[in-house]
Design a protein around this motif. Structure first.
Motif, short mmCIF file in Angstrom:
data_model
loop_
_atom_site.label_atom_id
_atom_site.label_comp_id
_atom_site.label_asym_id
_atom_site.label_seq_id
_atom_site.Cartn_x
_atom_site.Cartn_y
_atom_site.Cartn_z
N THR A 299 34.54 38.61 36.56
CA THR A 299 35.70 37.76 36.86
C THR A 299 36.35 38.21 38.17
O THR A 299 36.74 37.39 39.01
CB THR A 299 36.71 37.84 35.72
N ASN A 300 36.44 39.52 38.31
CA ASN A 300 37.01 40.03 39.57
C ASN A 300 36.14 39.68 40.79
O ASN A 300 36.64 39.36 41.87
CB ASN A 300 37.18 41.54 39.48
N GLY B 144 36.82 36.20 41.82
CA GLY B 144 38.08 36.06 42.52
C GLY B 144 37.97 36.56 43.96
O GLY B 144 38.52 35.96 44.91
N THR B 145 37.27 37.69 44.09
CA THR B 145 37.09 38.24 45.45
C THR B 145 36.30 37.28 46.34
O THR B 145 36.64 37.06 47.51
CB THR B 145 36.37 39.58 45.38
N GLU C 118 35.95 34.04 46.04
CA GLU C 118 36.75 32.84 46.35
C GLU C 118 37.83 33.16 47.38
O GLU C 118 38.13 32.35 48.27
CB GLU C 118 37.38 32.31 45.06
#
Length: 580
Positions: free
Chosen positions: A300-301, A304-305, A307
């Motif tokens: 998930t991280n 996010g990174t 994106e």
């Protein structure tokens, strides 16, 4: 007088003792005009050509002159024992005068013949080609002039190539040596300036090529970054999109794995409570569940990174990179312009230095050549054969040109006339100069060689008159140059010459010797012997030379004219003599 008439009868020439000069003649300083003409012997039945004089003199003998009879001539006539009686004067029908004299009248039979018209004038010989020999050496700074070391003696006949004069060349040699050093220095400077100019051209080309390359590279970098099909920005964006998709896939896998690990953990916990699994199995199941949960968080991280990176690339990195690359292009273009201006300035600078070096070299070379030419002129050779005539001009120090004397630049040293080609300079009276034209043939005789004549032609006729100091101020003469059109020998400048200019020739005209004609005021006449006696016949005259005159009216062929008319005229009663 009787002896005078006897001489006329025998020779056809009136004695000089009976010549009467006209007091109103305007050129007595150049020739004596006589009212009783003097001619060479003329037989009674044949016209003698005799020596020619100017047509002006002939006309002066025939027209517009008063006949002055000297008293001595009258006295001679009175003492000659003449007796005569009057029968009147006039034309063919006029009464005649019969004369009794111890002297026989000289008669001439009038005929038609050719009458050459000539203008005769005395002049002086000069060379057609007279070369001025002068000092062409510049005065060396620090010197007062140029010294003559050797000079050909005056009056020497020289051949082409003979040494005429030698000047002191020592100062010129020193000048040439000093100028040679300056010339070599200027040539070295010219070579150096030429090399610098060529190097600058090469350096300019190198700098210009490098600057243009930077501009092209900057433009290419911007194009590479912005290319939508495969540019750097597109590649980076696609990489981030791939990472985002991979993170999403990893999240899904982590979620599935977490569910599976959670179910396993629940089963192990149940079996642990039932005593079918040990503590180790439970701990392992819990650890696997935590690992699956951590993997989900990590995925998930990562999503996010990725994106966030994509957002940063689109909103910040892309415009910043475009600005950077665009600025690089502008900087490269400005650097290119600066290089072009620097190249132009440096090329102009080195070109100006090259031009200055070229001019300095040309100046020094010209000065060296001029000094060498000056040195060569220290010995003057005869350009052609001739007779040396030293200059009568004096130097600035008041001395004549001679060996050991100082002379200045352009001072005349001597003249060298070519004695094989000579000419005669004449002064033609204004009354006949209009008849003289360039190209008219002429015959030249030299007083020193009376038996030799030369062919010649009129070379020039002056437009303006020259005042002759030996004549009246009212007399105008024009300079005329007659060239001798053949090689001559033994002639010297300054000799007296007589030129007969052949103006024209009249064919088949009625002619009369000039000594047969008398003039008084506006009257012109001669005496004709007829069967009835001697009659006075008025005349209308045309062209003439010194010996003959054209008769337009008053005579016919075969008329017998008295050649010694002065005897009859002296006895003419109309002039106040005894018996009038």
């Amino acid at each position: 007088m009787q002896s005078g008439l006897r001489e006329v009868a025998e020779t056809g020439v009136l004695p000089m003792s009976t010549l009467i000069f006209h007091p109103q003649s305007t050129d007595l300083g150049r020739r004596a005009r006589v009212e009783t003409p003097v001619c060479p012997p003329v037989p009674p039945t044949k016209v003698s050509e005799g020596p020619a004089v100017t047509q002006a003199a002939g006309r002066g003998l025939l027209r517009g002159r008063r006949l002055l009879v000297a008293s001595v001539a009258g006295a001679l006539l009175a003492g000659a024992g003449w007796s005569w009686k009057q029968h009147g004067f006039g034309g063919a029908s006029a009464p005649t005068h019969q004369y009794e004299t111890t002297e026989k009248l000289v008669l001439h039979t009038v005929q038609r013949q050719s009458l050459p018209i000539t203008i005769t004038e005395r002049g002086t010989l000069s060379s057609q080609k007279e070369t001025r020999i002068q000092c062409d050496l510049e005065t060396v700074p620090g010197q007062s002039g140029t010294r003559i070391l050797w000079l050909v003696p005056n009056g020497t006949a020289v051949k082409e190539g003979d040494l005429l004069v030698e000047f002191d060349s020592a100062p010129l040699k020193d000048r040439v040596n000093a100028q040679t050093v300056l010339f070599e220095q200027s040539r070295a400077a010219q070579i150096q300036a030429t090399v610098r100019l060529e190097n600058q051209k090469t350096q300019n080309e190198t700098n210009l090529a490098a600057a243009r390359l930077k501009v092209e590279m900057a433009k290419l970098a911007l194009k590479m970054y912005e290319d939508e099909s495969g540019g750097t920005y597109k590649i980076a964006l696609n990489d981030l999109e791939s990472k985002i998709q991979e993170a999403k896939n990893q999240i899904k896998e982590a979620q599935a794995a977490l569910k599976m690990k959670a179910a396993r953990k629940h089963g192990v916990e149940t079996l642990f409570k039932l005593g079918y699994r040990g503590k180790g199995d439970l701990d392992q199941a819990m650890h696997e569940h935590l690992s699956a949960d951590f993997a989900l968080v990590r995925s998930t991280n990562a999503l996010g990174t990725a994106e966030a990176n994509r957002q940063k690339l689109k909103q910040y990195e892309y415009p910043m990179k475009v600005l950077e690359l665009t600025g690089t292009i502008s900087t490269a273009e400005r650097a290119l312009s600066q290089v072009e201006r620097d190249n132009e300035a440096l090329l102009a600078q080195t070109g100006a230095a090259k031009t200055a070096a070229d001019r300095a070299f040309a100046t020094e070379e010209e000065k060296l050549q001029r000094f060498k030419d000056q040195l060569a002129k220290s010995k003057v050779l005869a350009p052609h054969d001739g007779l040396v005539a030293h200059s009568p001009d004096r130097t600035p120090w008041g001395r004549l040109v001679a060996e050991g004397e100082l002379v200045t630049e352009r001072a005349k040293i001597l003249s060298l006339p070519d004695l094989t080609r000579m000419q005669v300079k004449l002064g033609i009276h204004e009354s006949v100069v209009d008849q003289v034209r360039v190209g008219l043939p002429a015959t030249i005789r030299i007083d020193a060689f009376p038996d030799v004549s030369y062919r010649g032609s009129v070379a020039s006729v002056a437009v303006l008159p020259t005042q002759d100091s030996s004549l009246s101020s009212d007399v105008k003469v024009y300079d005329v140059v007659v060239t001798i059109d053949e090689d001559v020998t033994s002639l010297k400048p300054g000799m007296t010459a007589i030129a007969d200019i052949h103006v024209r020739r009249l064919d088949e005209v009625l002619t009369l010797p000039v000594q047969a004609i008398l003039q008084e005021e506006d009257s012109t006449w001669c005496y004709v012997s007829t069967p009835e006696g001697v009659v006075r016949r008025p005349l209308k005259l045309g062209a003439s030379n010194n010996a003959q005159v054209e008769v337009l009216e008053g005579l016919q062929t075969e008329d017998r004219v008295v050649l010694n008319p002065q005897a009859i005229h002296d006895a003419d009663p109309s002039h106040g003599f005894p018996g009038a």
